[in-house]
Design an enzyme around this catalytic site. Structure first.
Site, PDB file in Angstrom:
ATOM      1  N   PHE A   2      35.616  70.708   2.163  1.00 44.83           N
ATOM      2  CA  PHE A   2      36.668  71.094   1.202  1.00 44.83           C
ATOM      3  C   PHE A   2      36.252  72.261   0.318  1.00 44.83           C
ATOM      4  O   PHE A   2      37.101  72.900  -0.290  1.00 44.83           O
ATOM      5  CB  PHE A   2      36.991  69.910   0.271  1.00 44.83           C
ATOM      6  N   TYR A   4      42.991  84.991   0.510  1.00 45.41           N
ATOM      7  CA  TYR A   4      42.652  83.569   0.567  1.00 45.41           C
ATOM      8  C   TYR A   4      42.994  83.008   1.950  1.00 45.41           C
ATOM      9  O   TYR A   4      42.150  82.384   2.617  1.00 45.41           O
ATOM     10  CB  TYR A   4      43.410  82.811  -0.533  1.00 45.41           C
TER      11      TYR A   4
HETATM   12  N1  LIG Z   1      45.315  72.194  -3.480  1.00 46.85           N
HETATM   13  C1  LIG Z   1      46.098  72.566  -2.481  1.00 46.85           C
HETATM   14  O1  LIG Z   1      47.326  72.506  -2.571  1.00 46.85           O
HETATM   15  C2  LIG Z   1      45.493  73.045  -1.182  1.00 46.85           C
HETATM   16  C3  LIG Z   1      46.358  73.446  -0.156  1.00 46.85           C
HETATM   17  C4  LIG Z   1      45.816  73.930   1.044  1.00 46.85           C
HETATM   18  C5  LIG Z   1      44.451  73.920   1.245  1.00 46.85           C
HETATM   19  N2  LIG Z   1      43.627  73.501   0.252  1.00 46.85           N
HETATM   20  C6  LIG Z   1      42.180  73.497   0.501  1.00 46.85           C
HETATM   21  O2  LIG Z   1      41.662  72.226   0.169  1.00 46.85           O
HETATM   22  C7  LIG Z   1      40.322  72.332  -0.295  1.00 46.85           C
HETATM   23  C8  LIG Z   1      40.164  71.585  -1.602  1.00 46.85           C
HETATM   24  O3  LIG Z   1      41.062  72.106  -2.556  1.00 46.85           O
HETATM   25  P1  LIG Z   1      41.179  71.471  -4.009  1.00 46.85           P
HETATM   26  O4  LIG Z   1      42.587  71.634  -4.440  1.00 46.85           O
HETATM   27  O5  LIG Z   1      40.555  70.132  -4.025  1.00 46.85           O
HETATM   28  O6  LIG Z   1      40.271  72.513  -4.845  1.00 46.85           O
HETATM   29  P2  LIG Z   1      39.180  72.247  -5.989  1.00 46.85           P
HETATM   30  O7  LIG Z   1      38.886  73.574  -6.620  1.00 46.85           O
HETATM   31  O8  LIG Z   1      39.598  71.118  -6.851  1.00 46.85           O
HETATM   32  O9  LIG Z   1      37.917  71.776  -5.151  1.00 46.85           O
HETATM   33  C9  LIG Z   1      37.023  72.656  -4.507  1.00 46.85           C
HETATM   34  C10 LIG Z   1      35.604  72.210  -4.845  1.00 46.85           C
HETATM   35  O10 LIG Z   1      34.689  73.024  -4.116  1.00 46.85           O
HETATM   36  C11 LIG Z   1      33.614  73.371  -4.973  1.00 46.85           C
HETATM   37  N3  LIG Z   1      33.037  74.603  -4.423  1.00 46.85           N
HETATM   38  C12 LIG Z   1      33.644  75.812  -4.289  1.00 46.85           C
HETATM   39  N4  LIG Z   1      32.810  76.688  -3.714  1.00 46.85           N
HETATM   40  C13 LIG Z   1      31.637  76.022  -3.466  1.00 46.85           C
HETATM   41  C14 LIG Z   1      30.409  76.391  -2.865  1.00 46.85           C
HETATM   42  N5  LIG Z   1      30.188  77.628  -2.431  1.00 46.85           N
HETATM   43  N6  LIG Z   1      29.446  75.455  -2.768  1.00 46.85           N
HETATM   44  C15 LIG Z   1      29.647  74.195  -3.209  1.00 46.85           C
HETATM   45  N7  LIG Z   1      30.801  73.789  -3.779  1.00 46.85           N
HETATM   46  C16 LIG Z   1      31.789  74.692  -3.912  1.00 46.85           C
HETATM   47  C17 LIG Z   1      34.234  73.495  -6.346  1.00 46.85           C
HETATM   48  O11 LIG Z   1      33.304  73.345  -7.395  1.00 46.85           O
HETATM   49  C18 LIG Z   1      35.256  72.360  -6.328  1.00 46.85           C
HETATM   50  O12 LIG Z   1      34.695  71.152  -6.796  1.00 46.85           O
HETATM   51  C19 LIG Z   1      40.043  73.835  -0.391  1.00 46.85           C
HETATM   52  O13 LIG Z   1      39.305  74.216   0.758  1.00 46.85           O
HETATM   53  C20 LIG Z   1      41.419  74.462  -0.375  1.00 46.85           C
HETATM   54  O14 LIG Z   1      41.393  75.755   0.185  1.00 46.85           O
HETATM   55  C21 LIG Z   1      44.110  73.071  -0.959  1.00 46.85           C
HETATM   56  O1  LIG Z   2      52.682  78.969 -13.206  1.00 48.31           O
HETATM   57  C1  LIG Z   2      53.152  79.018 -12.063  1.00 48.31           C
HETATM   58  C2  LIG Z   2      52.410  78.629 -10.914  1.00 48.31           C
HETATM   59  C3  LIG Z   2      52.998  78.744  -9.667  1.00 48.31           C
HETATM   60  N1  LIG Z   2      54.270  79.221  -9.541  1.00 48.31           N
HETATM   61  C4  LIG Z   2      54.885  79.310  -8.201  1.00 48.31           C
HETATM   62  O2  LIG Z   2      54.893  78.015  -7.670  1.00 48.31           O
HETATM   63  C5  LIG Z   2      54.660  78.037  -6.257  1.00 48.31           C
HETATM   64  C6  LIG Z   2      53.460  77.172  -5.952  1.00 48.31           C
HETATM   65  O3  LIG Z   2      52.295  77.806  -6.500  1.00 48.31           O
HETATM   66  P1  LIG Z   2      50.867  77.110  -6.600  1.00 48.31           P
HETATM   67  O4  LIG Z   2      51.019  75.730  -7.145  1.00 48.31           O
HETATM   68  O5  LIG Z   2      49.955  78.045  -7.293  1.00 48.31           O
HETATM   69  O6  LIG Z   2      50.455  76.940  -5.064  1.00 48.31           O
HETATM   70  P2  LIG Z   2      50.415  78.014  -3.881  1.00 48.31           P
HETATM   71  O7  LIG Z   2      50.169  79.398  -4.355  1.00 48.31           O
HETATM   72  O8  LIG Z   2      51.625  77.794  -3.017  1.00 48.31           O
HETATM   73  O9  LIG Z   2      49.086  77.584  -3.115  1.00 48.31           O
HETATM   74  C7  LIG Z   2      48.716  76.217  -2.916  1.00 48.31           C
HETATM   75  O10 LIG Z   2      49.203  75.814  -1.670  1.00 48.31           O
HETATM   76  C8  LIG Z   2      48.665  76.556  -0.582  1.00 48.31           C
HETATM   77  C9  LIG Z   2      49.294  76.015   0.687  1.00 48.31           C
HETATM   78  O11 LIG Z   2      50.665  76.292   0.712  1.00 48.31           O
HETATM   79  C10 LIG Z   2      47.157  76.364  -0.586  1.00 48.31           C
HETATM   80  O12 LIG Z   2      46.579  77.018   0.481  1.00 48.31           O
HETATM   81  C11 LIG Z   2      46.528  76.833  -1.877  1.00 48.31           C
HETATM   82  O13 LIG Z   2      45.138  76.563  -1.892  1.00 48.31           O
HETATM   83  C12 LIG Z   2      47.181  76.115  -3.001  1.00 48.31           C
HETATM   84  O14 LIG Z   2      46.700  76.678  -4.211  1.00 48.31           O
HETATM   85  C13 LIG Z   2      54.448  79.506  -5.905  1.00 48.31           C
HETATM   86  O15 LIG Z   2      55.659  80.006  -5.430  1.00 48.31           O
HETATM   87  C14 LIG Z   2      54.101  80.178  -7.240  1.00 48.31           C
HETATM   88  O16 LIG Z   2      54.536  81.521  -7.306  1.00 48.31           O
HETATM   89  C15 LIG Z   2      54.998  79.596 -10.648  1.00 48.31           C
HETATM   90  O17 LIG Z   2      56.139  80.040 -10.539  1.00 48.31           O
HETATM   91  N2  LIG Z   2      54.418  79.480 -11.877  1.00 48.31           N
END
Ligand SMILES: NC(=O)c1ccc[n+]([C@@H]2O[C@H](COP(=O)([O-])OP(=O)(O)OC[C@H]3O[C@@H](n4cnc5c(N)ncnc54)[C@H](O)[C@@H]3O)[C@@H](O)[C@H]2O)c1
Ligand SMILES: O=c1ccn([C@@H]2O[C@H](COP(=O)(O)OP(=O)(O)O[C@H]3O[C@H](CO)[C@@H](O)[C@H](O)[C@H]3O)[C@@H](O)[C@H]2O)c(=O)[nH]1
Length: 322
Positions: free
Chosen positions: A73, A141
């Protein structure tokens, strides 16, 4: 099973860690805490503080642990930030993942579940998006993750390295006692919940001129518990498959305004908004077809309604600052 979870102090890795522990597995978390806190690491997990780029540390951790699988992750996750600092995304997400893969090969570990993303698709040509759609990221990204998918494909072909690449859409919601608290926060739902709590004045809407029904971006929100369950299924499926690629979403898109409206319904708070320019790199519409993982692994979302997802996030969000 004994699992190494990179990024296990984060939102999704921390949730999956808790669910693995609850299912009786052993977990070691490797995290550099660059976007999280030590206190977020689940009780009952081993913790290794360190960076994925530290090859000797990663290799030692793998050798000591002799893991049945790695769930990866750890990454930088903000599409918007990646439009300003692409280099840190390619370094941290792509190059550091190569270090992890090298260390896995060197220590005889060959099973990985990788956090990929809807951002790999970019602006889709058809909706909902299935796994065969074109991969054309609109931000660094997404590209940094797509490059990992390319590396994994070759590792599989040449070394029979087994992997599942899970392309998550927008993850939200909480499990009991653990939810979304990115440091700093940039995600729509927790930011709106901060407004509901009175911790922020308003929510900024990034763009009102997208080609959607109300001019704001459309996303497909998936509950973190449903997402986490897919990881357990995927790891097991690697016993009889060597390469799996699946979308994870609910197949229903919501505009930014509809998400705000859902938060108003769930919390009963007014939620003032402020209109802003588009955030560079944001695709207009991202909605998943998750039919493949349903058909092949029997995955089924149980918490698919947006109001249910937001209610679980709200429940947790109200306690997180106490
Ligand atoms: N949150 C979403 O909606 C979403 C959507 C699509 C994909 N993802 C993917 O899911 C994964 C987890 O996302 P999240 O929302 O839990 O993010 P998050 O930032 O909460 O978790 C990421 C963790 O990775 C750690 N980290 C980052 N770089 C590191 C490194 N080089 N070495 C060790 N640790 C490191 C950070 O400290 C953090 O704890 C990510 O790979 C992200 O790209 C998230
Ligand atoms: O203050 C804010 C934050 C977000 N947005 C909008 O809300 C939507 C969702 O944004 P955000 O919650 O930042 O998520 P995404 O940019 O869609 O990205 C998330 O979802 C992706 C998958 O769709 C993942 O890959 C990323 O890691 C995760 O951050 C987007 O259209 C943004 O432009 C706003 O309008 N205002």
């Amino acid at each position: 099973m004994n699992i190494l979870v990179t990024g296990g102090a984060g939102y999704i890795g921390g949730t999956v860690t808790r669910m693995l522990l609850a299912a009786g597995h052993s977990v070691t978390v490797l995290d550099n805490l660059c976007h999280s806190k030590r206190s977020a690491v689940a009780e009952g997990a081993e913790f290794v503080f360190g960076d994925l780029a530290d090859r000797p540390l990663v290799e030692k951790t793998l050798k000591d642990g002799r893991f049945d699988g790695v769930m990866h992750f750890a990454a930088l996750i903000e599409a918007g930030e990646s439009m300003k600092k692409p280099e840190i995304y390619f370094r941290n997400n792509t190059a550091s993942t190569l270090t992890l893969l090298e260390a896995m090969l060197a220590t005889g570990h060959d099973r990985l579940v990788f956090s990929s993303t809807a951002a790999c698709y970019g602006e889709p040509e058809t909706t909902p998006i299935d796994e065969d759609a074109k991969l054309q990221p609109t931000n660094p990204y997404g590209e940094s993750k797509l490059l990992v998918e390319h590396m994994l494909r070759w590792m599989n072909l040449i070394h029979n390295f087994k992997y599942a690449s899970l392309r998550y859409f927008n993850v939200a919601g909480a499990i009991e006692g653990y939810g979304e608290a990115h440091e700093p926060e940039s995600h729509l739902i927790p930011l709106i919940l901060d407004v509901a709590l009175g911790r922020r004045e308003n929510i900024k809407i990034f763009g009102r001129d997208y080609p959607t029904k109300d001019g704001t971006c459309i996303r497909d929100y998936i509950h973190v518990r449903d997402l986490a369950e897919a990881h357990l299924l995927a790891l097991e499926a690697l016993n009889h498959n060597s390469r799996l690629i699946y979308n994870l979403g609910n197949g229903q898109g919501f505009t930014v305004l509809e998400v705000i409206e859902s938060v108003r319904r769930v919390t009963g708070k007014p939620i003032p908004v402020e209109e802003h320019e588009r955030r560079p790199g944001d695709p207009a519409v991202l909605v998943a077809s998750s039919e493949k993982i349903k058909a092949e692994l029997g995955w089924k979302p149980h918490l698919a309604e947006l109001d249910t997802i937001i209610a679980s996030a709200w429940e947790w969000h109200q306690r997180r600052y106490v």
